[in-house]
Design a protein around this motif. Structure first.
Motif: not given
Length: 346
Positions: A28, A57, A202, A197
């Motif tokens: 990410a 992504k 993410g 994340l």
């Protein structure tokens, strides 16, 4: 200039984003925004690069103080926008300034003379009053950039109509108000976003679809808004606990005395492994002080070269003797010292 001031060009920004998008090790991308904006020329191409990366992504933006004007244009192309509570977002508008010094020059007895070819070559020069016809042409250019700006934001923020975007009248909005208006998706801190994340927040499944916006050099494929997954549902409370645990782990590793002089190793252990803080700190404690060779450290961690934890051997250029421990042995040895550790865990 940029290296010392933090200024970055659109070209440099695009290169970084595109490199991260191509890098298979990157799961990410996080854009850490603290910018009042920049030139209109190049801003929408930079936003297009973010939009293209977001098709493959997750690309998150953190309004870490200020994401205004051109900076917000770029942020709007990302998958998700999070702002610190006092962060400022917006300024969706365009400005062009003209300064007329003609009266000041006349008072000083200075009269400029332009010798030029092409009737419009000296349009909008600062030494003469701005003719109405030139003003109208410049207003037309500003209007074109404004249309591009509105289209860019609308492409990246599906919940906002062009009418709603224009109705902001280039205003700036702090935290909660920006969230209410739909300019951002959530409030949080850098640590919150990093923990989200790292905890899998993410995932591509959570990437919202974006339309191909102005400045795109090729059609941007839409990312499905939902897909079948093999994931176990997690409650909000559980997710909060995971994020808090991750933040505490990051802090324990990066702020430990053992991390001093070993910053590259500390970052690698904190962000690219799931080792406990205790194990990571134990590894740092016996590791040599960093020589700045992060690539060498990563290679050693991944088993491509022997990882020596003996500073004296490192200083002598050695460290490949029988005493050298490989990465898995170090982890197993340190994990065994953790109370309640069960074999097979990392």
């Amino acid at each position: 200039m940029g290296a010392s001031s933090g200024v970055i060009s659109y070209e440099g920004f695009k290169y970084q984003v595109e490199s991260a998008a191509r890098d298979p090790r990157t799961r990410a991308i996080l854009l850490d925004m603290e910018s009042p904006g920049g030139e209109a020329v190049g801003a929408f191409e930079a936003a297009a690069a973010v939009r293209a990366a977001a098709a493959t992504k997750p690309v998150w933006t953190l309004v870490n103080g200020l994401a205004a004007s051109a900076a917000y244009a770029i942020a709007s192309a990302s998958t998700r926008i999070v702002s610190i509570p006092t962060g400022i977002s917006g300024s969706i508008g365009v400005v062009l300034a003209h300064f007329d010094y003609s009266e000041m020059l006349a008072k000083e007895g200075i009269k400029p003379t332009f010798i030029h070819a092409g009737a419009r070559k000296v349009d909008a020069n600062p030494y003469q009053a701005l003719p109405e016809a030139v003003r109208e042409r410049l207003q037309g250019e500003v209007g074109q950039f404004y249309d591009l700006f509105v289209e860019t934001v609308a492409a990246g923020r599906p919940g906002l109509t062009e009418k709603a975007i224009r109705s902001t009248e280039a205003g700036t909005f702090m935290g909660a108000e920006a969230l209410e208006l739909g300019l951002i998706d959530a409030l949080g801190t850098f640590e919150d976003v990093l923990a989200d994340l790292s905890a899998g927040g993410g995932s591509v499944a959570q990437t919202r679809p974006v339309a191909a916006g102005p400045g795109a050099t090729s059609p941007t494929p839409a990312v499905p808004s939902a897909r079948t997954t093999m994931e176990t549902p997690v409650t909000d409370t559980e997710a909060d606990q995971v994020r808090a645990s991750e933040r505490a782990r990051f802090a324990a590793i990066l702020n430990s005395p053992e991390a001093k002089g070993r910053e590259a190793q500390a970052n690698e252990l904190a962000f690219n492994t799931s080792l406990s803080a205790e194990t990571a700190v134990a590894i740092l404690r016996t590791a040599p002080r960093s020589s700045g060779d992060l690539a060498g450290f990563v290679a050693a961690k991944e088993g491509r070269t022997a990882l020596s934890l003996d500073p004296e051997k490192q200083a002598k250029g050695g460290g490949n003797g029988d005493e050298t421990l490989d990465w898995d042995e170090v982890i197993a040895s340190e994990n065994a010292k953790v109370p309640g550790y069960r074999k097979g865990e990392r």
